[in-house]
Design an enzyme around this catalytic site. Structure first.
Site, PDB file in Angstrom:
ATOM      1  N   TYR A 135       0.805  -1.226   0.000  1.00 52.33           N
ATOM      2  CA  TYR A 135       0.000   0.000   0.000  1.00 52.33           C
ATOM      3  C   TYR A 135       0.837   1.275   0.000  1.00 52.33           C
ATOM      4  O   TYR A 135       0.271   2.371   0.013  1.00 52.33           O
ATOM      5  CB  TYR A 135      -0.903   0.010   1.239  1.00 52.33           C
ATOM      6  CG  TYR A 135      -1.848  -1.164   1.313  1.00 52.33           C
ATOM      7  CD1 TYR A 135      -2.991  -1.212   0.521  1.00 52.33           C
ATOM      8  CD2 TYR A 135      -1.601  -2.236   2.175  1.00 52.33           C
ATOM      9  CE1 TYR A 135      -3.864  -2.298   0.583  1.00 52.33           C
ATOM     10  CE2 TYR A 135      -2.470  -3.319   2.244  1.00 52.33           C
ATOM     11  CZ  TYR A 135      -3.593  -3.339   1.445  1.00 52.33           C
ATOM     12  OH  TYR A 135      -4.456  -4.413   1.505  1.00 52.33           O
ATOM     13  N   HIS A 142      -4.541   6.245  -0.708  1.00 50.46           N
ATOM     14  CA  HIS A 142      -4.992   6.214   0.684  1.00 50.46           C
ATOM     15  C   HIS A 142      -3.850   6.473   1.666  1.00 50.46           C
ATOM     16  O   HIS A 142      -4.105   6.727   2.847  1.00 50.46           O
ATOM     17  CB  HIS A 142      -5.603   4.837   0.972  1.00 50.46           C
ATOM     18  CG  HIS A 142      -6.934   4.885   1.653  1.00 50.46           C
ATOM     19  ND1 HIS A 142      -7.706   6.026   1.763  1.00 50.46           N
ATOM     20  CD2 HIS A 142      -7.662   3.901   2.272  1.00 50.46           C
ATOM     21  CE1 HIS A 142      -8.829   5.735   2.406  1.00 50.46           C
ATOM     22  NE2 HIS A 142      -8.826   4.476   2.740  1.00 50.46           N
ATOM     23  N   PHE A 196      -4.202  -0.912  10.083  1.00 48.95           N
ATOM     24  CA  PHE A 196      -4.980  -0.751   8.859  1.00 48.95           C
ATOM     25  C   PHE A 196      -6.016   0.353   9.088  1.00 48.95           C
ATOM     26  O   PHE A 196      -6.416   0.661  10.207  1.00 48.95           O
ATOM     27  CB  PHE A 196      -5.621  -2.057   8.368  1.00 48.95           C
ATOM     28  CG  PHE A 196      -4.601  -2.997   7.780  1.00 48.95           C
ATOM     29  CD1 PHE A 196      -4.207  -2.870   6.460  1.00 48.95           C
ATOM     30  CD2 PHE A 196      -3.999  -3.977   8.556  1.00 48.95           C
ATOM     31  CE1 PHE A 196      -3.253  -3.702   5.905  1.00 48.95           C
ATOM     32  CE2 PHE A 196      -3.034  -4.819   8.019  1.00 48.95           C
ATOM     33  CZ  PHE A 196      -2.663  -4.681   6.685  1.00 48.95           C
ATOM     34  N   ASN A 242      -9.196   1.082   8.785  1.00 44.80           N
ATOM     35  CA  ASN A 242     -10.494   1.020   9.467  1.00 44.80           C
ATOM     36  C   ASN A 242     -10.383   1.027  10.990  1.00 44.80           C
ATOM     37  O   ASN A 242     -11.376   1.293  11.673  1.00 44.80           O
ATOM     38  CB  ASN A 242     -11.264  -0.232   9.034  1.00 44.80           C
ATOM     39  CG  ASN A 242     -11.679  -0.168   7.576  1.00 44.80           C
ATOM     40  OD1 ASN A 242     -11.294   0.740   6.846  1.00 44.80           O
ATOM     41  ND2 ASN A 242     -12.465  -1.125   7.145  1.00 44.80           N
ATOM     42  N   ASP A 294      -6.234  11.532   2.977  1.00 45.41           N
ATOM     43  CA  ASP A 294      -6.647  11.734   1.597  1.00 45.41           C
ATOM     44  C   ASP A 294      -8.112  12.160   1.573  1.00 45.41           C
ATOM     45  O   ASP A 294      -8.888  11.807   2.452  1.00 45.41           O
ATOM     46  CB  ASP A 294      -6.458  10.452   0.788  1.00 45.41           C
ATOM     47  CG  ASP A 294      -7.225   9.278   1.375  1.00 45.41           C
ATOM     48  OD1 ASP A 294      -6.935   8.898   2.532  1.00 45.41           O
ATOM     49  OD2 ASP A 294      -8.122   8.742   0.700  1.00 45.41           O
ATOM     50  N   ASN A 334     -13.005   5.981   6.165  1.00 45.79           N
ATOM     51  CA  ASN A 334     -13.041   5.006   7.252  1.00 45.79           C
ATOM     52  C   ASN A 334     -12.037   5.290   8.363  1.00 45.79           C
ATOM     53  O   ASN A 334     -12.289   4.983   9.533  1.00 45.79           O
ATOM     54  CB  ASN A 334     -12.830   3.593   6.703  1.00 45.79           C
ATOM     55  CG  ASN A 334     -14.035   3.084   5.942  1.00 45.79           C
ATOM     56  OD1 ASN A 334     -15.168   3.455   6.255  1.00 45.79           O
ATOM     57  ND2 ASN A 334     -13.811   2.259   4.939  1.00 45.79           N
TER      58      ASN A 334
END
Length: 202
Positions: A17, A22, A68, A70, A93, A114
């Site tokens: 990632y 994100h 992560f 969330n 973002d 999220n």
């Protein structure tokens, strides 16, 4: 007991990632830590990487949750449990701003993000936000809008975007330096709220 400023960059951990839209919060914090010769340390209690800057006015913590996106709020809440935090700034973002735009605001809706939702649920929404525009995703004819959004934010910046990304990261670092020296949202907005980061500003 001294109170601290906490600056949180939102993103997802791992090389998979690292260059995705994100993760722009991680990118700006990495640039700041590098520019100021700081180092990332692992905080197992909050499941985060953190760095610390001892400023003349206050101590500043920088946090990259490794939970992560969330569950970002879980990491922030755990870190705040062990430190006296007076103010929080979150870098994230934002789909509602065009790519290259940077805006600052206090509180408000999560806008479906999220990471912000998670922080709001654990901390409340009264914190300063650095909104980094990534633009809206193209909508596919045969895909639900939600799927298009997920694929877009978890997709990597394109080659042309990466040229601008460096400028945006430098601009973000300058904004953080300004806020640390002068923790006034109004002054920060006057100096750094912009529709587009331009070459001459970085």
């Amino acid at each position: 007991m001294q109170e601290h400023l906490l600056i949180v960059g939102l993103g997802n951990p791992g090389e998979k990632y690292a260059l995705t839209r994100h993760n722009i919060g991680f990118m700006i914090l990495d640039r700041f830590v590098y520019a100021h010769h700081l180092t990332w340390d692992n905080d197992t209690r909050s499941q985060a990487l953190y760095a610390r800057l001892n400023h003349t006015k206050t101590s500043v913590f920088f946090l990259k949750p490794q939970t992560f996106m969330n569950l970002s709020g879980k990491s922030v809440a755990a870190f705040c449990k062990y430190h006296t935090i007076s103010h929080i700034l979150v870098i994230h973002d934002d789909l509602d701003l065009e790519f290259g735009a940077v805006r600052f605001k206090l509180g408000g809706s999560s806008g479906g993000h999220n990471g912000l939702k998670s922080i709001d649920s654990m901390w409340g929404n009264e914190y300063v936000r650095m909104r980094c525009g990534i633009g809206k995703p193209p909508l596919g004819e045969h895909k639900p809008k939600e799927q298009c959004v997920i694929e877009y934010v978890l997709g990597e910046f394109g080659a042309q975007e990466r040229k601008r990304l460096e400028e945006i990261c430098v601009y973000g670092v300058r904004a953080l330096e300004f806020f640390i020296d002068n923790p006034s949202l109004g002054a920060l907005q006057n100096a750094f709220n912009t529709k587009q980061v331009r070459n001459e500003q970085v």
